[in-house]
Structure formats: C-alpha cells, structure tokens
Scaffold this motif. Structure first.
Motif, PDB file in Angstrom:
ATOM      1  N   THR A  27       0.703  -1.187   0.066  1.00  0.00           N
ATOM      2  CA  THR A  27      -0.140  -0.129  -0.011  1.00  0.00           C
ATOM      3  C   THR A  27       0.764   1.268  -0.123  1.00  0.00           C
ATOM      4  O   THR A  27       0.499   2.347  -0.705  1.00  0.00           O
ATOM      5  N   LEU A  28       1.972   1.087   0.812  1.00  0.00           N
ATOM      6  CA  LEU A  28       2.726   2.441   0.977  1.00  0.00           C
ATOM      7  C   LEU A  28       3.594   2.500  -0.481  1.00  0.00           C
ATOM      8  O   LEU A  28       3.707   3.802  -1.165  1.00  0.00           O
ATOM      9  N   LEU A  29       3.915   1.689  -0.982  1.00  0.00           N
ATOM     10  CA  LEU A  29       4.642   1.524  -2.335  1.00  0.00           C
ATOM     11  C   LEU A  29       3.695   2.125  -3.303  1.00  0.00           C
ATOM     12  O   LEU A  29       4.112   3.191  -4.125  1.00  0.00           O
ATOM     13  N   ALA A  30       2.472   1.699  -3.397  1.00  0.00           N
ATOM     14  CA  ALA A  30       1.413   2.156  -4.393  1.00  0.00           C
ATOM     15  C   ALA A  30       1.148   3.696  -4.167  1.00  0.00           C
ATOM     16  O   ALA A  30       1.029   4.428  -5.323  1.00  0.00           O
ATOM     17  N   SER A  31       1.418   4.303  -3.095  1.00  0.00           N
ATOM     18  CA  SER A  31       0.989   5.475  -2.833  1.00  0.00           C
ATOM     19  C   SER A  31       2.217   6.567  -2.846  1.00  0.00           C
ATOM     20  O   SER A  31       2.125   7.743  -2.504  1.00  0.00           O
ATOM     21  N   GLY A  32       3.455   5.862  -3.068  1.00  0.00           N
ATOM     22  CA  GLY A  32       4.580   6.811  -3.382  1.00  0.00           C
ATOM     23  C   GLY A  32       5.174   6.810  -1.611  1.00  0.00           C
ATOM     24  O   GLY A  32       6.128   7.781  -1.703  1.00  0.00           O
ATOM     25  N   ASP A  33       4.940   6.289  -0.775  1.00  0.00           N
ATOM     26  CA  ASP A  33       5.226   6.505   0.557  1.00  0.00           C
ATOM     27  C   ASP A  33       6.167   5.122   1.097  1.00  0.00           C
ATOM     28  O   ASP A  33       6.202   5.102   2.383  1.00  0.00           O
ATOM     29  N   PHE A  34       6.789   4.738   0.251  1.00  0.00           N
ATOM     30  CA  PHE A  34       7.616   3.696   0.639  1.00  0.00           C
ATOM     31  C   PHE A  34       8.645   4.029   1.764  1.00  0.00           C
ATOM     32  O   PHE A  34       9.533   4.865   1.123  1.00  0.00           O
ATOM     33  N   PRO A  35       8.765   3.193   2.755  1.00  0.00           N
ATOM     34  CA  PRO A  35      10.066   3.615   3.747  1.00  0.00           C
ATOM     35  C   PRO A  35      11.390   3.548   3.084  1.00  0.00           C
ATOM     36  O   PRO A  35      11.402   2.907   2.586  1.00  0.00           O
ATOM     37  N   ASP A  36      12.295   4.372   3.904  1.00  0.00           N
ATOM     38  CA  ASP A  36      13.744   4.275   3.551  1.00  0.00           C
ATOM     39  C   ASP A  36      14.227   2.827   3.837  1.00  0.00           C
ATOM     40  O   ASP A  36      14.930   2.334   3.205  1.00  0.00           O
TER      41      ASP A  36
END
Length: 445
Positions: free
Chosen positions: A107-116
């Motif tokens: 979900t985070l990857l799809a929204s551009g919010d993938f963690p470092d």
C-alpha cells in the motif's frame, strides 16, 4: 502478480512525475523521507546533513512482536541517533495481526510512501516491484555466512545475519508427566498416540490460533516430511515437477486433518491470535505448542509452575529435520530513498553493530550467522534449541521462505486459508490442497 507490479509501476510513475513523496504511518511524518525519480545508490561522501545543515530524516518500518517491542526498537533508534547526530529516524509499523508487513508495504509503495528502510518483508516481492536498493558487497557484508544464498540474480537486497529454526514443538513437561508420556514423539504415529493420552487425561494436546499462526502450524507439522526428501521443492513447483496434490502432500495433510478431527487442538482456536495463544501455553492450558525459536524468549521471562521442553516436529518415519530461516527477515533499503547512504548505515547498524546484533539475538531467541558468531546467554530451553540446530542438517525454509527458490508472493495467506478451513471441519482435502496449486499457478511469474 504481474498485474500488481504493473499497478505499482504506474503509481510510482505518477509519483515521480508529480514529484511528491513523504511517508505515512502510525507516527506522523514531518517531512518526506523518500522521494521519486531516478534510483539512488550508496556513494562515498558526506552523510547525515542536508544542504540546510539540518539532520536528514529516514523512515523505518519496524516489525512489532511480543519480543521485538516498540520500546526495543526505540531504544536502538535513540542510540543510533546519538552516535549519528546528523540522522533522524522515524519509526512506523504495520497494523496488528498482519502475518508479515507485505500488504502494508504494498500500500505504501503504491502511494509513493515506501519507507527508506524495511524489515521482515518478502524480499523477492519488492525486488520484482523494483523497490529495493542493491546492497554493495563490502567487508561488513563479507562477515556474514552464506550471504550469497540470499542474492537474487547475483545481487544482494536483504541484510541479515541470523539463523532461526522454526519447525519446533514446545511442550509442557508437567502435563506430559501427568499423561504418562515419557518420551517425546518422533513419528506421526507417536504424535497421535501422545495426543490421545493427553486428551484422555483431560488435557488439550495442541494449541494454535486463527491468524497467521494457523498456516504456520499447518506448515511446520507437515512440511518437514516433504522438504526433508526434496530440499528444492519450491523450485520444482515452478518447473511443474511437483504439486500440492501429490501423494506425499495429501498424506501429510491427512495426518494434520486427523489431529483436528479427533479434537486435539484447542477449541475456539480461530477466535484468538498469536499473542493470546502464546499466553494460553504459558498459563498451562495446553500441552504442545508448535512455534519457532522466538517463543523461547517469551518463555525465559514468564512466571509459571512447569518446565518447557522442545522437540523437532515429527515426520512420518521419525527422521528429524528442521525447517527455518537463514539470513532472512532482515533489513532492506528503498531504491528511491533520498538518503540511501544514511538508510544503509542504519540498516547495517540494526543488524551488524555488535551490541545491536547480540541484543536482537537475545530478544528474539535467534542464533548468529556471522563468520565469527556473537554469543549470548541462553536459557536452558534455548540451549536445547541450539543443540537441535547443531545436530541437524542445514535447514531449508517452508511457508513463505526459500525451498530451492522463494515461493510465489502471498502463498502464506493461502496456507492460512487451508489450515483455517481444516480447523472449521472442511473434509475435502483434495480441494483444499488444490487451492494451493491454483494460487501458485495464478500468481507465478
């Protein structure tokens, strides 16, 4: 799977074009921690400050368990920040009861919010989505035993240095004595006989739960028999040489289902979760608890009036074989991190810093896989596990871990469905095992 990757790629492209980023999670972000556009690679040069002179911020996705608590991670983060004053770490975590962080991270990857920095993720899944940074093989990495086995297409994306036996059955010695059981079972027949004796004495023989624990229990009680005879089974499944509906798997599933039919598992298992079933065992409300080595950390600190022992999950003929993970469940870095040097430095600190490494092993009852392994003070139960590890052939994985090759993404959830349906009384084992084959075929690349 291919469709999912396409969706992710499109989402990441939109993120890149709009130049938006940032991270979200349980703790609110004050500034973006990863960006978009071209992939970054760790390079030499200054670290720890932005052009403004302010500390850089990286976002770390933690994995919370009864052993690896929020306080555990926050303590390590505080020490890292003290030793690296130019870097701030913001910790986020998936929702409770997830079997792994994968769905949260998708979900985070799809929204551009993938963690470092991420941990405990299915690495192949995010390599396929072009989300992870290749980790350079330097002197620090070369301190890890067998790190090459975790490489994908000759590249390393996962930083880990642990061994974790998982196909274990913990047992209550007091309840075994009450039932007149003098030896731990080694074969399936002996396991059923022990369960019968326990039940006859009014004791719940086996404990499991309804979340990811159900699929894990099913896997460890069956897979040792399969993978002992074929330690590249997942690789063969990709090549259509084997199937979940083959005779050996059907026989193993029948063995497991028979334990269920005879009422040897705790009633209402599907209504409780991993944390609750762990406490049920520690309270003495069941005789046997199939679980990985990490349980021994909780056992070491628990107050109880009985001793806990451990044995390897039985096999059909009694051959002892352990399943588990080697250099898995580690740390990976986002390919699109704005601060790849700092992110990799933090990942290395969490796994390879001597104090952090030793603390991790002790907190989660793991065993060092460094070429010069770090020792920690083991409880008697942990020493038993270590002896099992030393006296068995090298482990292979199971469930969502590598068995010759990593399985198709998400197979753990399908194992859960099969196990839960068996617990609910579904007697059509052929259809249930065929559902694993169907899932595999629909999701393989």
């Amino acid at each position: 799977m291919k469709k999912w990757i396409s969706i992710l790629a499109a989402a990441m492209l939109v993120s890149a074009l709009s130049a938006c980023g940032g991270n979200s999670g349980e703790k609110a972000a004050s500034s973006p921690a990863n960006g978009s556009g071209a992939a970054n690679s760790p390079t030499s040069g200054s670290e720890g400050t932005q052009a403004s002179g302010d500390p850089v911020e990286i976002v770390f996705q933690s994995w919370i368990t009864p052993n690896l608590t929020a306080e555990y991670y926050d303590g390590l983060i505080a020490r890292f920040e003290t030793e690296n004053p130019g870097i701030k770490v913001k910790r986020i975590q998936p929702p409770a009861n997830e079997g792994s962080p994968d769905n949260y991270l998708k979900t985070l990857l799809a929204s551009g919010d993938f963690p470092d920095v991420v941990t405990n993720a299915t690495i192949q899944m995010f390599v396929d989505a072009d989300a992870l940074l290749e980790i350079p093989i330097d002197e620090e990495i070369q301190k890890i035993n067998n790190y090459e086995a975790e490489m994908i297409d000759g590249k390393l994306y996962n930083l880990s240095a642990i061994r974790q036996p998982q196909s274990l059955v913990f047992y209550n010695k007091k309840l075994f004595e009450q039932a007149g059981i003098t030896e731990t079972p080694k074969t399936w027949a002996e396991m059923e006989a022990a369960a019968e004796k326990l039940a006859a004495n009014g004791i719940t023989p086996l404990l499991t739960a309804g979340d990811w624990t159900s699929g894990f229990t099913f896997s460890v009680l069956t897979s040792s028999e399969i993978y002992n005879h074929n330690r590249a089974w997942y690789a063969d499944r990709y090549d259509e040489k084997v199937k979940f509906t083959d005779a050996n798997w059907m026989e193993a599933a029948e063995y497991y289902a028979n334990l269920v039919r005879k009422g040897y598992f705790n009633k209402g298992a599907l209504s409780i979760d991993y944390t609750a079933v762990e406490q049920e065992f520690l309270k003495g409300n069941g005789a046997m608890y199939p679980m990985g080595s990490w349980f021994s950390a909780a056992e070491a600190g628990a107050e109880k009036d009985f001793e806990v022992g451990v044995f390897a999950t039985p096999t059909k003929d009694g051959t002892q074989y352990l399943l588990g993970g080697e250099n898995a469940g580690g740390y990976a870095v986002s390919k699109n991190s704005k601060h790849p040097n700092e992110a990799l430095k933090f990942a290395k600190f969490m796994m390879l810093d001597p104090e952090a490494h030793k603390g991790y092993l002790q907190a989660d009852a793991l065993f060092s896989n460094l070429k010069e392994p770090l020792k920690w003070e083991m409880s008697p139960l942990q020493a038993e596990i270590y002896n099992l590890l030393l006296n068995n052939p090298p482990m292979v994985g199971h469930l969502n871990n590598k068995v010759g090759r990593v399985p198709v993404a998400g197979i753990q959830d399908q194992y859960n469905k099969v196990a839960q349906n068996i617990l609910l009384g579904d007697s059509d084992l052929t259809q249930l095992m065929a559902s694993l084959d169907d899932y595999w075929d629909k999701n393989k690349q």
